[in-house]
Design a protein around this motif. Structure first.
Motif, PDB file in Angstrom:
ATOM      1  N   GLY A 278       0.165   4.373   9.053  1.00 12.32           N
ATOM      2  CA  GLY A 278      -0.166   5.162   7.885  1.00 12.32           C
ATOM      3  C   GLY A 278      -1.048   4.410   6.912  1.00 12.32           C
ATOM      4  O   GLY A 278      -1.389   3.240   7.121  1.00 12.32           O
ATOM      5  N   ALA A 279      -1.402   5.093   5.822  1.00 13.26           N
ATOM      6  CA  ALA A 279      -2.294   4.506   4.816  1.00 13.26           C
ATOM      7  C   ALA A 279      -1.568   3.538   3.910  1.00 13.26           C
ATOM      8  O   ALA A 279      -2.164   2.608   3.388  1.00 13.26           O
ATOM      9  N   SER A 280      -0.256   3.743   3.682  1.00 16.50           N
ATOM     10  CA  SER A 280       0.505   2.882   2.784  1.00 16.50           C
ATOM     11  C   SER A 280       1.981   2.999   3.124  1.00 16.50           C
ATOM     12  O   SER A 280       2.488   4.097   3.382  1.00 16.50           O
ATOM     13  N   LEU A 281       2.694   1.860   3.101  1.00 15.22           N
ATOM     14  CA  LEU A 281       4.134   1.886   3.335  1.00 15.22           C
ATOM     15  C   LEU A 281       4.852   2.707   2.274  1.00 15.22           C
ATOM     16  O   LEU A 281       5.903   3.294   2.537  1.00 15.22           O
ATOM     17  N   GLY A 282       4.309   2.739   1.061  1.00 14.20           N
ATOM     18  CA  GLY A 282       4.926   3.511  -0.003  1.00 14.20           C
ATOM     19  C   GLY A 282       5.019   4.988   0.310  1.00 14.20           C
ATOM     20  O   GLY A 282       5.893   5.689  -0.221  1.00 14.20           O
ATOM     21  N   ASN A 283       4.154   5.505   1.193  1.00 18.17           N
ATOM     22  CA  ASN A 283       4.177   6.916   1.538  1.00 18.17           C
ATOM     23  C   ASN A 283       5.361   7.293   2.424  1.00 18.17           C
ATOM     24  O   ASN A 283       5.598   8.485   2.668  1.00 18.17           O
ATOM     25  N   LEU A 284       6.104   6.292   2.929  1.00 13.94           N
ATOM     26  CA  LEU A 284       7.274   6.594   3.752  1.00 13.94           C
ATOM     27  C   LEU A 284       8.470   7.036   2.917  1.00 13.94           C
ATOM     28  O   LEU A 284       9.419   7.614   3.444  1.00 13.94           O
ATOM     29  N   TYR A 285       8.441   6.767   1.617  1.00 14.55           N
ATOM     30  CA  TYR A 285       9.612   7.082   0.788  1.00 14.55           C
ATOM     31  C   TYR A 285       9.969   8.564   0.801  1.00 14.55           C
ATOM     32  O   TYR A 285      11.135   8.920   1.017  1.00 14.55           O
ATOM     33  N   PRO A 286       9.028   9.497   0.582  1.00  8.47           N
ATOM     34  CA  PRO A 286       9.411  10.911   0.598  1.00  8.47           C
ATOM     35  C   PRO A 286       9.942  11.360   1.951  1.00  8.47           C
ATOM     36  O   PRO A 286      10.734  12.294   2.026  1.00  8.47           O
ATOM     37  N   LEU A 287       9.512  10.706   3.032  1.00  6.96           N
ATOM     38  CA  LEU A 287       9.909  11.128   4.369  1.00  6.96           C
ATOM     39  C   LEU A 287      11.229  10.516   4.813  1.00  6.96           C
ATOM     40  O   LEU A 287      12.008  11.156   5.533  1.00  6.96           O
ATOM     41  N   THR A 288      11.496   9.284   4.401  1.00  9.90           N
ATOM     42  CA  THR A 288      12.661   8.562   4.912  1.00  9.90           C
ATOM     43  C   THR A 288      13.679   8.200   3.844  1.00  9.90           C
ATOM     44  O   THR A 288      14.826   7.886   4.178  1.00  9.90           O
ATOM     45  N   GLY A 289      13.269   8.189   2.570  1.00  8.45           N
ATOM     46  CA  GLY A 289      14.164   7.727   1.519  1.00  8.45           C
ATOM     47  C   GLY A 289      14.241   6.220   1.412  1.00  8.45           C
ATOM     48  O   GLY A 289      15.003   5.686   0.612  1.00  8.45           O
ATOM     49  N   VAL A 290      13.447   5.506   2.215  1.00 13.32           N
ATOM     50  CA  VAL A 290      13.425   4.046   2.191  1.00 13.32           C
ATOM     51  C   VAL A 290      12.369   3.588   1.180  1.00 13.32           C
ATOM     52  O   VAL A 290      11.195   3.949   1.288  1.00 13.32           O
ATOM     53  N   THR A 291      12.795   2.798   0.184  1.00 12.00           N
ATOM     54  CA  THR A 291      11.892   2.319  -0.862  1.00 12.00           C
ATOM     55  C   THR A 291      11.080   1.138  -0.345  1.00 12.00           C
ATOM     56  O   THR A 291      11.622   0.071  -0.074  1.00 12.00           O
ATOM     57  N   LEU A 292       9.784   1.336  -0.208  1.00 11.66           N
ATOM     58  CA  LEU A 292       8.877   0.283   0.248  1.00 11.66           C
ATOM     59  C   LEU A 292       7.686   0.218  -0.704  1.00 11.66           C
ATOM     60  O   LEU A 292       7.333   1.218  -1.342  1.00 11.66           O
ATOM     61  N   PRO A 293       7.044  -0.949  -0.822  1.00 10.98           N
ATOM     62  CA  PRO A 293       5.914  -1.075  -1.751  1.00 10.98           C
ATOM     63  C   PRO A 293       4.659  -0.420  -1.205  1.00 10.98           C
ATOM     64  O   PRO A 293       4.522  -0.192  -0.006  1.00 10.98           O
ATOM     65  N   ASP A 294       3.737  -0.103  -2.121  1.00  9.46           N
ATOM     66  CA  ASP A 294       2.408   0.320  -1.677  1.00  9.46           C
ATOM     67  C   ASP A 294       1.755  -0.838  -0.932  1.00  9.46           C
ATOM     68  O   ASP A 294       1.991  -2.009  -1.228  1.00  9.46           O
ATOM     69  N   SER A 295       0.954  -0.507   0.053  1.00  7.90           N
ATOM     70  CA  SER A 295       0.357  -1.543   0.900  1.00  7.90           C
ATOM     71  C   SER A 295      -0.969  -1.043   1.440  1.00  7.90           C
ATOM     72  O   SER A 295      -1.288   0.149   1.325  1.00  7.90           O
ATOM     73  N   PRO A 296      -1.752  -1.922   2.055  1.00  8.94           N
ATOM     74  CA  PRO A 296      -2.906  -1.447   2.832  1.00  8.94           C
ATOM     75  C   PRO A 296      -2.403  -0.665   4.049  1.00  8.94           C
ATOM     76  O   PRO A 296      -1.212  -0.564   4.304  1.00  8.94           O
ATOM     77  N   SER A 297      -3.310  -0.122   4.815  1.00  6.69           N
ATOM     78  CA  SER A 297      -2.937   0.626   6.006  1.00  6.69           C
ATOM     79  C   SER A 297      -2.115  -0.255   6.939  1.00  6.69           C
ATOM     80  O   SER A 297      -2.325  -1.461   7.032  1.00  6.69           O
ATOM     81  N   TYR A 298      -1.166   0.343   7.626  1.00  2.40           N
ATOM     82  CA  TYR A 298      -0.211  -0.414   8.438  1.00  2.40           C
ATOM     83  C   TYR A 298      -0.030   0.255   9.795  1.00  2.40           C
ATOM     84  O   TYR A 298      -0.343   1.441   9.990  1.00  2.40           O
ATOM     85  N   SER A 299       0.513  -0.498  10.723  1.00  3.33           N
ATOM     86  CA  SER A 299       0.858   0.020  12.041  1.00  3.33           C
ATOM     87  C   SER A 299       1.937  -0.873  12.634  1.00  3.33           C
ATOM     88  O   SER A 299       1.817  -2.102  12.592  1.00  3.33           O
ATOM     89  N   THR A 300       3.034  -0.289  13.141  1.00  2.00           N
ATOM     90  CA  THR A 300       4.109  -1.066  13.752  1.00  2.00           C
ATOM     91  C   THR A 300       4.562  -0.396  15.036  1.00  2.00           C
ATOM     92  O   THR A 300       4.412   0.822  15.218  1.00  2.00           O
ATOM     93  N   ASP A 301       5.142  -1.195  15.910  1.00  2.10           N
ATOM     94  CA  ASP A 301       5.652  -0.705  17.197  1.00  2.10           C
ATOM     95  C   ASP A 301       6.911  -1.493  17.509  1.00  2.10           C
ATOM     96  O   ASP A 301       6.872  -2.721  17.620  1.00  2.10           O
ATOM     97  N   GLY A 302       8.051  -0.783  17.629  1.00  5.48           N
ATOM     98  CA  GLY A 302       9.300  -1.491  17.876  1.00  5.48           C
ATOM     99  C   GLY A 302      10.349  -0.605  18.509  1.00  5.48           C
ATOM    100  O   GLY A 302      10.092   0.538  18.910  1.00  5.48           O
ATOM    101  N   HIS A 303      11.565  -1.134  18.582  1.00  2.90           N
ATOM    102  CA  HIS A 303      12.697  -0.483  19.236  1.00  2.90           C
ATOM    103  C   HIS A 303      13.669   0.004  18.163  1.00  2.90           C
ATOM    104  O   HIS A 303      14.230  -0.793  17.420  1.00  2.90           O
TER     105      HIS A 303
END
Length: 683
Positions: A278-303
């Motif tokens: 996504g464009a920013s980790l902060g945008n995950l808050y409305p979707l997941t309820g997890v508070t994360l800071p604004d960031s540059p674009s990100y990408s993760t892959d895990g289990h």
């Protein structure tokens, strides 16, 4: 034949005749006759209208899946068509669930011990309209009257099969309106084609049989996606994995997952390969309820694994993930526990190489990232230097956190030679702490303790800084005269303020800043390297284009309500002593400094007036005072402005190997108040 034998024969024949007649009756009975009674009883039990509107039939046949004598006992195969289940009376709408046809097998023998065993049930073209109001009332919650004693009967369903169907979800609490469509794939897709052969062998899941499409709003954010699921959901067997695959997008956030659901009756566990971007980790808050800071674009892959029925709350683990944030790599393990009163995020993160620019959004300093996060609107004024981007403190009380981060290497070019980074982030009921935030800088270390209380309005904050053993030659690797220096920079700061941004915190800050530099060099070239245009002008006026050795530089700055005032700011060079006094208004971002050079010889006699630096931080101006501020005869008195600042600065003196620290005798004499005895090496 004896009389007893005749009686026994007649009794057996009568029983056989009755059983035969019963079997014939059951086999030929028109089950549609019981529909009115069945509909009425189910409607009464569920407190909402239920109806079998089509044909109701039962046929009897042996179950090929059973072995031994049980295989000879017939199983009832029940089929009902055109079923409907209505909404409760408090909700408008006539139908909650509809089925074109339902088929299931009913085992007879378990009925003898009051068990209803349905090995499999198949749903044909199911439709559902699920709704929950803002007051919490949901139409999928049934108001079934509790009995004084638990029922002796138990119900056991082995598996659920289904085909194409539609579902509508309207949840006012979650701000969610979704339309879900399920269609047969036509040809099953092997599970291994999606997750890989190795992963498929571990899970032993069934093939994908249906495609899924979803569109609507989730947590008020637009959501669209597609995926695949299996065709048979095992309800009783918690070990039987049910395959899932999805590709979802919500705004700039992209989610790809593939794996299995196990123990679906209890929503037991998820085992997924999860990719997030996504464009920013902060945008995950409305979707997941997890508070994360604004960031540059990100990408993760895990289990991702999840245990949804843990006593302390559902537990989600994102393990062994790898990815990037901006141009920095990120790896680690995170655990999210949906506990009460607040969920908690914990874990450890590692980055092998961090670009310093990727850290800037954490304090609102990267206006481009902030602009993207807000959909293209930037809040940072063009004439302001201190970041005005507001911390999202309203999110801090949504969860707690205990996360450590280690950046093994920091890339920032030659201007700021940071080498590594580590911190421990704690978030507890709206209080954010970094204890500590440690940077390796120029062969030394920069250590901060940051405490921000997001529960108050405006936010209260405190920062304590300690800089030790920062090597001058490493601080300015592009400046050749500094490469032979043994000098170091040491400093301390303790500030507290209020406000919801860096600019607001500093604009109200109170505290102090102390700094000591020994054995360095200075020139216009150094100011060019540091990017200080005003400094370039000042140094050029004082020393021309030559490099000049610094014996000692000492600063003691008092700060009150955003106004920084020089209590002691002196540079002792080989040719002059330079006293700097004045203020820096952090709230208005304005400088008002006077620079008073005192020549040690004849080199500066041509400079009759002090210099000044004034104006906004973003573009200050420098010049020569039109009238001298004061007559300067014994300029060294400037070093003895106060005894207390000198005493405080002595604590910053650190040895540089075997080389003597030239600030030590100066500060010692200042502390004793013997300013008339202060001596320096001649130019």
């Amino acid at each position: 034949m004896t009389r007893p034998a005749k009686i026994l024969t007649w009794a057996f024949a009568s029983l056989l005749l009755v059983l035969t007649a019963l079997a014939v009756f059951i086999a030929t009975f028109d089950w549609n006759r019981i529909k009115p009674l069945l509909n009425a009883r189910v409607s009464e039990a569920l407190h909402r209208p239920f109806a079998v509107n089509g044909d109701l039939a039962v046929r009897w046949q042996r179950d090929a899946e059973l072995e031994g004598w049980r295989a000879w006992v017939p199983t009832a195969h029940v089929r009902a068509e055109n079923l409907s289940l209505g909404n409760p009376d408090w909700l408008a709408g006539t139908q909650m669930v509809g089925l074109k046809r339902v088929e299931f097998r009913l085992s007879l023998l378990p009925l003898l011990v009051r068990q209803v065993v349905i090995p499999r049930i198949d749903l044909k073209q199911p439709t559902a309209s699920l709704k929950r109001l803002a007051n919490g009332r949901a139409n999928w919650t049934f108001d079934v009257a509790s009995q004084a004693e638990p029922s002796p009967w138990s119900v056991e369903i082995g598996a659920i099969g289904f085909d194409e169907g539609q579902m509508r979800l309207d949840d006012q609490i979650l701000k969610t309106q979704l339309n879900l469509v399920i269609d047969p794939l036509g040809k099953p897709i092997p599970f291994s084609d999606i997750v890989g052969q190795a992963s498929a062998q571990k899970r032993n899941a069934q093939d994908y049989a249906f495609g899924v499409k979803v569109e609507g709003l989730y947590q008020g954010q637009p959501l669209i996606g597609h995926g695949k699921v299996g065709g048979l959901l095992a309800i009783q067997d918690a070990r039987q994995p049910f395959p899932l695959q999805a590709d979802l997008r919500s705004g700039d956030t992209h989610v790809i997952l593939a794996g299995t659901l196990t123990d679906p009756r209890n929503l037991g566990a998820l085992d997924l390969r999860l990719r997030l971007a996504g464009a920013s980790l902060g945008n995950l808050y409305p979707l997941t309820g997890v508070t994360l800071p604004d960031s540059p674009s990100y990408s993760t892959d895990g289990h991702l694994t999840a245990k949804l029925r843990e006593p302390g709350g559902a537990v989600f683990r994102y393990e062994g993930f790898n990815g990037t944030i901006g141009e920095s790599d990120i790896h680690g393990d995170l655990t999210f526990v949906a506990r009460q009163p607040r969920p908690k995020l914990s874990g450890a993160l590692v980055s092998n190489q961090v670009l310093f620019k990727d850290l800037a959004p954490l304090i609102g300093a990267d206006t481009s990232t902030a602009q993207k996060a807000r959909g293209g609107v930037s809040e940072q004024p063009t004439d302001k230097v201190l970041p005005v981007e507001a911390f999202r403190t309203e999110r801090w009380r949504a969860m707690d956190a205990d996360v450590s981060f280690s950046g093994k290497r920091i890339e920032h070019g030659a201007r700021l030679p940071f080498s590594d980074l580590s911190t421990h982030v704690l978030l507890d009921d709206g209080i954010l702490s970094l204890e500590p935030l440690h940077f390796g800088v120029a062969g030394g270390n920069l250590r901060l303790k940051v405490h921000l209380d997001g529960r108050t309005v405006p936010m209260q904050g405190r920062a304590q800084l300690s800089a030790r053993n920062l090597k001058l030659k490493a601080l300015f690797p592009g400046f050749e005269p500094m490469q032979t220096s043994f000098g170091e920079l040491n400093g301390d700061a303790d500030l507290n303020g209020r406000g919801n941004s860096v600019a607001a915190l500093l604009g109200t800050a109170s505290g102090e800043l102390k700094m000591l530099i020994n054995d360095g060099a200075i020139s216009r070239d150094l100011m060019e390297i540091a990017g200080l245009n005003v400094g370039n002008y000042v140094i050029g006026k004082l020393f021309g284009d030559k490099e000049v050795k610094i014996n000692c530089a000492a600063a003691d700055i008092g700060i009150k309500e955003g106004l920084a005032t020089s209590r002691l700011f002196v540079l002792d060079t080989e040719t002059a002593i330079i006293n700097i006094d004045g203020t820096a208004n952090l709230a208005q971002e304005q400088l008002d400094l006077n620079i008073d050079p005192q020549s040690k010889g004849l080199r500066l006699l041509s400079l009759r007036s002090p210099l000044y630096v004034r104006g906004p931080f973003a573009k200050p101006s420098a010049g020569v005072q039109a009238v001298p501020l004061m007559l300067r005869g014994a300029g060294l008195v400037a070093l003895g402005v106060a005894v207390a600042p000198a005493a405080g600065l002595l604590a910053l003196v650190a040895p540089s190997g075997d080389e003597p620290n030239q600030c030590t005798p100066v500060l010692a004499q200042m502390q004793a108040g013997k300013t008339d005895e202060i001596t320096f090496s001649a130019p």
